[in-house]
Design a protein around this motif. Structure first.
Motif, mmCIF file in Angstrom:
data_model
loop_
_atom_site.group_PDB
_atom_site.id
_atom_site.type_symbol
_atom_site.label_atom_id
_atom_site.label_comp_id
_atom_site.label_asym_id
_atom_site.label_seq_id
_atom_site.Cartn_x
_atom_site.Cartn_y
_atom_site.Cartn_z
ATOM 1 N N ALA A 168 0.881 -1.149 -0.023
ATOM 2 C CA ALA A 168 -0.052 -0.034 -0.007
ATOM 3 C C ALA A 168 0.807 1.117 -0.018
ATOM 4 O O ALA A 168 2.099 1.241 0.565
ATOM 5 N N GLY A 169 0.473 2.431 -0.755
ATOM 6 C CA GLY A 169 1.330 3.463 -0.687
ATOM 7 C C GLY A 169 0.741 4.630 0.038
ATOM 8 O O GLY A 169 1.208 5.815 -0.082
ATOM 9 N N SER A 170 -0.507 4.349 0.892
ATOM 10 C CA SER A 170 -0.805 5.213 1.879
ATOM 11 C C SER A 170 -1.320 4.836 2.952
ATOM 12 O O SER A 170 -1.611 3.500 3.054
ATOM 13 N N ALA A 171 -1.645 5.783 4.032
ATOM 14 C CA ALA A 171 -2.198 5.162 5.484
ATOM 15 C C ALA A 171 -3.480 4.471 5.220
ATOM 16 O O ALA A 171 -3.714 3.396 5.768
ATOM 17 N N GLY A 172 -4.394 5.441 4.556
ATOM 18 C CA GLY A 172 -5.749 4.737 4.174
ATOM 19 C C GLY A 172 -6.004 3.479 3.496
ATOM 20 O O GLY A 172 -6.649 2.587 4.073
ATOM 21 N N ASP A 173 -5.092 3.360 2.386
ATOM 22 C CA ASP A 173 -5.067 2.000 1.739
ATOM 23 C C ASP A 173 -4.652 0.989 2.709
ATOM 24 O O ASP A 173 -4.785 -0.139 2.585
ATOM 25 N N GLY A 174 -3.392 1.238 3.605
ATOM 26 C CA GLY A 174 -2.661 0.340 4.317
ATOM 27 C C GLY A 174 -3.709 -0.141 5.212
ATOM 28 O O GLY A 174 -4.065 -1.346 5.587
ATOM 29 N N LEU A 175 -4.650 0.668 5.908
ATOM 30 C CA LEU A 175 -5.478 0.387 6.959
ATOM 31 C C LEU A 175 -6.715 -0.495 6.508
ATOM 32 O O LEU A 175 -7.047 -1.512 6.960
ATOM 33 N N ARG A 176 -7.034 -0.187 4.964
ATOM 34 C CA ARG A 176 -8.061 -1.196 4.361
ATOM 35 C C ARG A 176 -7.555 -2.415 4.093
ATOM 36 O O ARG A 176 -8.443 -3.436 4.502
#
Length: 221
Positions: A41-49
């Motif tokens: 993932a390249g972002s915090a939001g995508d990582g959390l999802r």
């Protein structure tokens, strides 16, 4: 989330905004048969999802991401997944970042300057003991926190330092502190003396090195 066993690999999610770093870490993990990188993932939001959907055993979390703080993402992960291993990876490996990772619930803290094998070792620790924090410099950082060295600023001098860092003029500092400009100049002069600085730029650089100021959030890497 199920714990890894001898039969099943330790699953890993890599969260970093630099494609090159993600690929390098993926390569490091693929060299060890214990691990399987299940997503990036390249972002915090995508990582959390992706963490919520895939339930990996370990998340490698970059500290600074384009849509938010890796520390805040770590707090959310730890709250939602108490047994998930979380390795915080950062370019800015100072004491503030180390203790921030500890307080956010990370399992390990690794600077980006470390060899990739150190990240793999940290992931191994995180998978087996996710709630026991480890960092290469932890003992020394604890010692520095318990026995601070360098100049000790008074509360007023700390205020003045923060206002200087905010770019305020002498007049602005005087107004903010409800003192005369002469008194503000005296505070600034004493601050410079303690820091061994001759001007604002030198004072701010010295304060950053000593940990009296936090590094600005603006730089990206």
């Amino acid at each position: 989330m199920t714990s890894p066993t001898n039969e099943s690999p330790t699953t890993v999610l890599i969260v970093d905004d630099h494609d090159l770093i993600r690929k390098g870490l993926r390569h490091a993990f693929t060299r060890d048969p214990q691990f399987e990188v299940v997503a990036e993932a390249g972002s915090a939001g995508d990582g959390l999802r992706k963490a919520a959907a895939l339930q990996p055993n370990v998340v490698i979390m970059d500290l600074r991401l384009p849509d938010g703080s890796g520390l805040e993402a770590t707090r959310k992960l730890r709250k939602a997944h108490p047994t998930m291993g979380i390795v915080v990876l950062t370019m800015y490996a100072g004491d503030d970042q180390l203790f921030g990772a500890l307080e956010a619930g990370a399992s390990a803290f690794v600077p980006k300057s470390a060899p990739s094998d150190d990240v793999v070792s940290a992931a191994r620790h995180a998978a087996t003991t996710p709630n026991a924090f480890t960092a290469a410099d932890l003992a020394e950082a604890m010692k520095r926190r318990l026995t601070p060295s360098g100049p000790q600023l008074s509360p007023r001098e700390a205020q003045v330092l923060k206002l200087l860092a905010d770019g305020m003029s002498v007049a602005g500092i005087a107004k903010q502190l409800y003192v005369s400009e002469s008194t503000a100049k005296t505070h600034i002069s004493k601050l410079y003396e303690k820091l061994g600085a001759g001007n604002r730029a030198q004072a701010l650089m010295t304060a950053l090195k000593l940990g009296l100021l936090e590094a600005p959030d603006s730089p990206k890497f």
